[in-house]
Motif scaffolding. Structure first.
Motif, PDB file in Angstrom:
ATOM      1  N   ILE A 232       0.852  -1.185   0.000  1.00  0.00           N
ATOM      2  CA  ILE A 232       0.000   0.000   0.000  1.00  0.00           C
ATOM      3  C   ILE A 232       0.892   1.239   0.000  1.00  0.00           C
ATOM      4  CG2 ILE A 232      -1.772   1.293   1.243  1.00  0.00           C
ATOM      5  CD1 ILE A 232      -2.687  -1.377   2.461  1.00  0.00           C
ATOM      6  N   ILE A 233       0.717   2.067  -1.016  1.00  0.00           N
ATOM      7  CA  ILE A 233       1.490   3.302  -1.163  1.00  0.00           C
ATOM      8  C   ILE A 233       0.591   4.490  -0.845  1.00  0.00           C
ATOM      9  CG2 ILE A 233       2.791   4.782  -2.758  1.00  0.00           C
ATOM     10  CD1 ILE A 233       4.301   2.231  -2.268  1.00  0.00           C
ATOM     11  N   LYS A 234       0.942   5.269   0.162  1.00  0.00           N
ATOM     12  CA  LYS A 234       0.189   6.485   0.447  1.00  0.00           C
ATOM     13  C   LYS A 234       0.456   7.487  -0.671  1.00  0.00           C
ATOM     14  CE  LYS A 234       0.163   5.864   5.462  1.00  0.00           C
ATOM     15  NZ  LYS A 234       0.557   6.434   6.778  1.00  0.00           N
ATOM     16  N   ALA A 235      -0.613   7.944  -1.318  1.00  0.00           N
ATOM     17  CA  ALA A 235      -0.448   8.674  -2.581  1.00  0.00           C
ATOM     18  C   ALA A 235      -1.034  10.083  -2.575  1.00  0.00           C
ATOM     19  CB  ALA A 235      -1.058   7.860  -3.723  1.00  0.00           C
ATOM     20  N   ASN A 236      -1.298  10.642  -1.397  1.00  0.00           N
ATOM     21  CA  ASN A 236      -1.813  12.020  -1.360  1.00  0.00           C
ATOM     22  C   ASN A 236      -0.813  13.007  -1.957  1.00  0.00           C
ATOM     23  OD1 ASN A 236      -4.231  11.290  -0.266  1.00  0.00           O
ATOM     24  ND2 ASN A 236      -3.954  12.313   1.684  1.00  0.00           N
ATOM     25  N   ARG A 237       0.472  12.740  -1.762  1.00  0.00           N
ATOM     26  CA  ARG A 237       1.512  13.563  -2.395  1.00  0.00           C
ATOM     27  C   ARG A 237       2.102  12.743  -3.550  1.00  0.00           C
ATOM     28  NH1 ARG A 237       5.597  16.762   1.323  1.00  0.00           N
ATOM     29  NH2 ARG A 237       3.807  18.166   1.372  1.00  0.00           N
ATOM     30  N   LYS A 238       1.843  13.178  -4.770  1.00  0.00           N
ATOM     31  CA  LYS A 238       2.170  12.372  -5.954  1.00  0.00           C
ATOM     32  C   LYS A 238       3.662  12.072  -6.068  1.00  0.00           C
ATOM     33  CE  LYS A 238      -1.705  14.037  -8.764  1.00  0.00           C
ATOM     34  NZ  LYS A 238      -2.099  14.765  -9.995  1.00  0.00           N
ATOM     35  N   THR A 239       4.503  13.076  -5.820  1.00  0.00           N
ATOM     36  CA  THR A 239       5.937  12.878  -6.025  1.00  0.00           C
ATOM     37  C   THR A 239       6.495  11.824  -5.066  1.00  0.00           C
ATOM     38  OG1 THR A 239       6.321  14.804  -4.612  1.00  0.00           O
ATOM     39  CG2 THR A 239       6.366  15.155  -6.993  1.00  0.00           C
ATOM     40  N   GLU A 240       6.104  11.892  -3.798  1.00  0.00           N
ATOM     41  CA  GLU A 240       6.556  10.892  -2.824  1.00  0.00           C
ATOM     42  C   GLU A 240       6.058   9.514  -3.213  1.00  0.00           C
ATOM     43  OE1 GLU A 240       5.582  11.765   1.203  1.00  0.00           O
ATOM     44  OE2 GLU A 240       6.751  13.633   1.246  1.00  0.00           O
TER      45      GLU A 240
END
Length: 261
Positions: A232-240
């Motif tokens: 699971i990748i937290k994706a609220n910040r696209k670059t991170e």
């Protein structure tokens, strides 16, 4: 901005990339520009590693599948673009299958996905996959309860067969908040270059948020196995998120990290 910039930060901002990052968005935001410069540098290094990974796969006839799932507007397509923009296009494919045809509806559910599997030396990236039946289809009544139950009963065995055949399988779920999804939908609607991305399913996504969550959790509980785990990748910040996605792929596949490219 109240804080004092270091000499290193000034040098970053004084570069061509720094000035572009600083002036690309209004209002001017120095911290955002510095983060973007760091992201670009990290991305370039990771893309070199992806070339090394692909070279290893080509040289050794390895087959690689990377599955991307996540809510609408979670950034799956953007992550795939950053992964694939520098690697050899002759040895990779991006698969985003449309709605199944009548003939495909009469086939074994997994069949049309198997037909897209990689040949020797190839990497295949699924922008959504067979896991549509675990979440999107039941939420939107695109499958029956029986079809859903059959899928959930078969999917772990299906993936075990994939892995036992020697294919490397990486499963990534990109996770965003309800608030962030709403913000991205508004951005898409207001941008004439992105409006085509908005679908009828996207229009209902916010209203069906809790139903998606229920089926997503059931999917993880059943299919997050030791043999074939989810990341699971937290994706609220696209670059991170993009950096974390690439790092995970590089960690999951045992390629030769000393290979010259």
């Amino acid at each position: 901005m109240n804080r004092q910039l270091s000499d290193k930060e000034v040098r970053k901002l004084n570069s061509k990339k720094g000035l572009l990052s600083l002036l690309s968005k209004e209002p001017l935001n120095v911290d955002r520009a510095l983060r973007y410069i760091d992201y670009q540098r990290k991305l370039k290094k990771l893309q070199v590693e992806l070339i090394r990974l692909q070279t290893w796969a080509i040289n050794n006839d390895e087959r690689i599948i990377v599955v991307f799932q996540g809510r609408d507007a979670a950034g799956k397509g953007g992550a795939i673009r950053r992964i694939t923009e520098r690697i050899n296009p002759r040895h990779m494919r991006i698969v985003a299958l449309p709605k199944p045809t009548k003939d495909e509806q009469s086939q074994w559910y997994f069949q049309r996905y198997v037909e897209q599997f990689p040949k020797a030396g190839e990497m295949v990236f699924f922008d959504r996959s067979w896991y549509n039946r675990a979440v999107v289809e039941p939420v939107n009544n695109f499958c029956t309860q029986k079809e859903y139950d059959i899928f959930m009963n078969q999917v772990n065995d299906f993936e075990r067969m994939i892995l036992e055949s020697g294919i490397h399988l990486v499963k990534i779920y990109m996770s965003i908040s309800k608030k962030e999804q709403a913000k991205r939908f508004e951005d898409i609607k207001s941008d004439p270059l992105k409006q085509w991305k908005m679908t009828k399913l996207d229009e209902k996504a916010q209203d069906l948020w809790d139903q998606y969550t229920e089926y997503k959790n059931a999917m993880f509980e059943k299919t997050n196995t030791e043999l074939s785990p989810w990341k699971i990748i937290k994706a609220n910040r696209k670059t991170e998120a993009r950096v974390n996605v690439i790092n995970h792929i590089l960690e999951r596949i045992p390629y030769d990290k000393d290979l010259e490219v």
